[in-house]
Structure formats: structure tokens, C-alpha cells
Design an enzyme around this catalytic site. Sequence first.
Site, mmCIF file in Angstrom:
data_model
loop_
_atom_site.group_PDB
_atom_site.id
_atom_site.type_symbol
_atom_site.label_atom_id
_atom_site.label_comp_id
_atom_site.label_asym_id
_atom_site.label_seq_id
_atom_site.Cartn_x
_atom_site.Cartn_y
_atom_site.Cartn_z
ATOM 1 N N ASP A 105 81.642 -6.703 -40.902
ATOM 2 C CA ASP A 105 81.821 -5.410 -41.556
ATOM 3 C C ASP A 105 81.896 -5.609 -43.063
ATOM 4 O O ASP A 105 82.706 -6.397 -43.560
ATOM 5 C CB ASP A 105 83.104 -4.725 -41.063
ATOM 6 C CG ASP A 105 83.301 -3.377 -41.721
ATOM 7 O OD1 ASP A 105 82.725 -2.398 -41.227
ATOM 8 O OD2 ASP A 105 84.025 -3.308 -42.740
ATOM 9 N N TYR B 63 81.937 -3.203 -52.096
ATOM 10 C CA TYR B 63 82.647 -4.484 -52.191
ATOM 11 C C TYR B 63 81.900 -5.415 -53.159
ATOM 12 O O TYR B 63 80.817 -5.905 -52.866
ATOM 13 C CB TYR B 63 82.747 -5.164 -50.826
ATOM 14 C CG TYR B 63 83.536 -4.422 -49.776
ATOM 15 C CD1 TYR B 63 84.442 -3.426 -50.112
ATOM 16 C CD2 TYR B 63 83.382 -4.734 -48.429
ATOM 17 C CE1 TYR B 63 85.173 -2.757 -49.132
ATOM 18 C CE2 TYR B 63 84.102 -4.068 -47.445
ATOM 19 C CZ TYR B 63 84.990 -3.086 -47.799
ATOM 20 O OH TYR B 63 85.699 -2.418 -46.819
ATOM 21 N N GLY C 247 89.429 -10.273 -42.464
ATOM 22 C CA GLY C 247 88.791 -10.895 -43.604
ATOM 23 C C GLY C 247 89.011 -12.395 -43.627
ATOM 24 O O GLY C 247 90.118 -12.883 -43.364
ATOM 25 N N ARG D 33 87.932 -15.918 -46.076
ATOM 26 C CA ARG D 33 87.350 -16.377 -47.343
ATOM 27 C C ARG D 33 86.944 -17.841 -47.299
ATOM 28 O O ARG D 33 86.279 -18.335 -48.189
ATOM 29 C CB ARG D 33 88.343 -16.142 -48.486
ATOM 30 C CG ARG D 33 88.751 -14.698 -48.620
ATOM 31 C CD ARG D 33 89.726 -14.467 -49.747
ATOM 32 N NE ARG D 33 89.117 -14.619 -51.058
ATOM 33 C CZ ARG D 33 89.742 -14.314 -52.190
ATOM 34 N NH1 ARG D 33 90.986 -13.842 -52.160
ATOM 35 N NH2 ARG D 33 89.134 -14.472 -53.350
ATOM 36 N N GLN E 280 90.391 -20.411 -42.593
ATOM 37 C CA GLN E 280 91.063 -19.175 -42.215
ATOM 38 C C GLN E 280 90.594 -18.666 -40.850
ATOM 39 O O GLN E 280 91.343 -17.975 -40.162
ATOM 40 C CB GLN E 280 90.834 -18.113 -43.290
ATOM 41 C CG GLN E 280 91.602 -18.396 -44.573
ATOM 42 C CD GLN E 280 91.359 -17.338 -45.645
ATOM 43 O OE1 GLN E 280 90.415 -16.564 -45.576
ATOM 44 N NE2 GLN E 280 92.225 -17.323 -46.653
#
Length: 330
Positions: free
Chosen positions: A56, A61, A292, A294, A298
Site C-alpha cells: 500500500d 508519500y 510500514g 524501512r 523490521q
Amino acid sequence: MNLRKLGQSDLNITPIGIGAWAIGGGKWEFAWGAQDDRESVTAIHAGLDRGINWIDTAAVYGLGHSEEVVGQAVRGRSQRPFVFTKCSLVWDESRTISHNLQAASIRREAEASLKRLGLDAIDLYQIHWPAWKGNPESDSPGSIEEAVGELARLQAEGKIRNIGVSNFNAQQMARALKVALITSLQPPYSLLATEVEDSTLPFAHHHHIGGIVYSPMASGLLSGGMTRERIAAMPEDDWRKRSPNFREPALTRNLHLVETLRAIGQRYNVTPGAVAIAWTLRNPAVTGAIVGVRNAQQVDGVIGAAGVDLDTNDLLEIEQSMALQTAGVR
């Protein structure tokens, strides 16, 4: 991961999707600070390699940059993930963001997003906001009905496959439904943002609109990796520095909640963030959660959420922890 049918569409999605807000990079109004594009692509690939099947993003952004990075990441994949993006927030040469629901603007955005993403069709195209910055909808050119009507025309032309809405309330969804079939709703939803439980999510569920919720870890605050020192060291262009949840008096309460999530996570061998995500997924109105990432590391911290089925005792422990914090008891 088990797949879940999104609304009345033919999209069967994993419970977790890759969120691309932060990978838009820095130096825009709602940035998360600077971001290395190579790390972004590696993070997306790591998520896809672990079985996640959707991403998404949004045009705004990074003012187009996130879509470019997503396009780079999915290019050449043997099995392309579903790609979701959004419209209605536009910017000018001075990088000032404004809101536009006019048909011509929506069409321009769609064409630009297709080019940045390198796609022939967008799997889910969402109106990002019904209005902007708390202003009435009448302050923006166009209307919800005009925008949804243009999305229906883009869908008929094969440029988008499904229509979605983001940050809409029940009344706004009802208006959109009078124009076209709405596949999904994207609201903010986490242990620190439960307002949509009152009417928004129930309306979507009743009308078979799939829920894909954003910020299930409260923008990283509930991930288990956030500390006061990390918050203090955030760059000035990280919007979270201005968020009340990242400031006192809320910060102390929120970090105490993380410790409760950590204790529960230890029983399932997952991170506090995975427990926070799993908490959103237990709501029957929620089809998937946007998470999210990065960097590739993660992904390891959140992927376990899809396999966590919180029981009654877990939910009670979370509820009691939140009640105690609200009452000021430590």
C-alpha cells in the site's frame, strides 16, 4: 499465511500488507525523515519473500517518490504483488500539498501513478481523504460523488481494478456507495486509535466493505523498539515529533502499554509490535493491516503477527493495562 477476501472483490490478500509511507523519504510535510531507497527495496523484497502479497502506497508519500520506489521493487518479480495506491492529495512546484476531488484531477493522478509504478492497472485505487486538515469538504474542488464517479470510469477503462476509500466515516461511505461499489476502507486503527470501532468499521463490515487498517503499531510507537532516546533523536522532518502520542503525558502511558504487549508477545515468541498488529486483526471488520517497514530487519519483527490468535485472557490483560494507565495507576 492464510489469505482473506477483500470486500466483494476478487483480491485475496495476506493479513499483513507492506506500508510504503515512510519510504517516501524526507523533506515533505508528513515525512518520516530521510530514507535510503536501496534499503526500502530490500525491505519490500524481504516482505514479499516471507509471503506478503500486497503493498500500500500513495501518490503524496514523498510527493511521488514512494510510488517510484515501489515500482522499482516490484519490477521483474516473477509473481507481482497486488499494488494499492491513493489519490486526492496533490502538490505544486513549491511542494505545497492541497486537496482535489475533481474528476480531471483524479484522472491526472491515476495516469501519473500508473507511470511511476510502471503498471498497466492499479489493483486498488483509493481516495486518500474526503477532506483535508479538518476543513469542510466544501473547501476542496469537486466532491466525493464526482471523485468516485471518475474512479468508476477509470475502472471501466481497465486502469484500476477496484475502488477504495481512506479516512472516510460511515456517512461518507454511504455517499460513495450510491455511485459505485466500494471494495475497501482504510482507516487508522490501533490500541491508541479506536474511534473507528464506534460506527465506521461496523458500517463497512455491514456493507461488505473490506477493512485494511493503517498504523496498527501507532506509527512505530507500539513496535517495542521505540524509546525516549530514539524519539529525541528523530530528525526535524519526522512528523512524529509533533504527534501527541510521542510526547508527555501520553508517552509514559504508551510505553507502559508496550511492556504489557511485550509480556504477551513472549508467550507467542513474537514482538510487542506483532501483538499490537494481531490485536487489530482480531476485529471481524478488519481484513488486513498495513505495516510500514524501512529495512529488512523490521520485517522479522512484524511477520509473526499473522500467526497470533489472541485469546480472551490476552485481550483482558491489554484492556486492564490500558484502563490502569488511563486512571494514572502504575
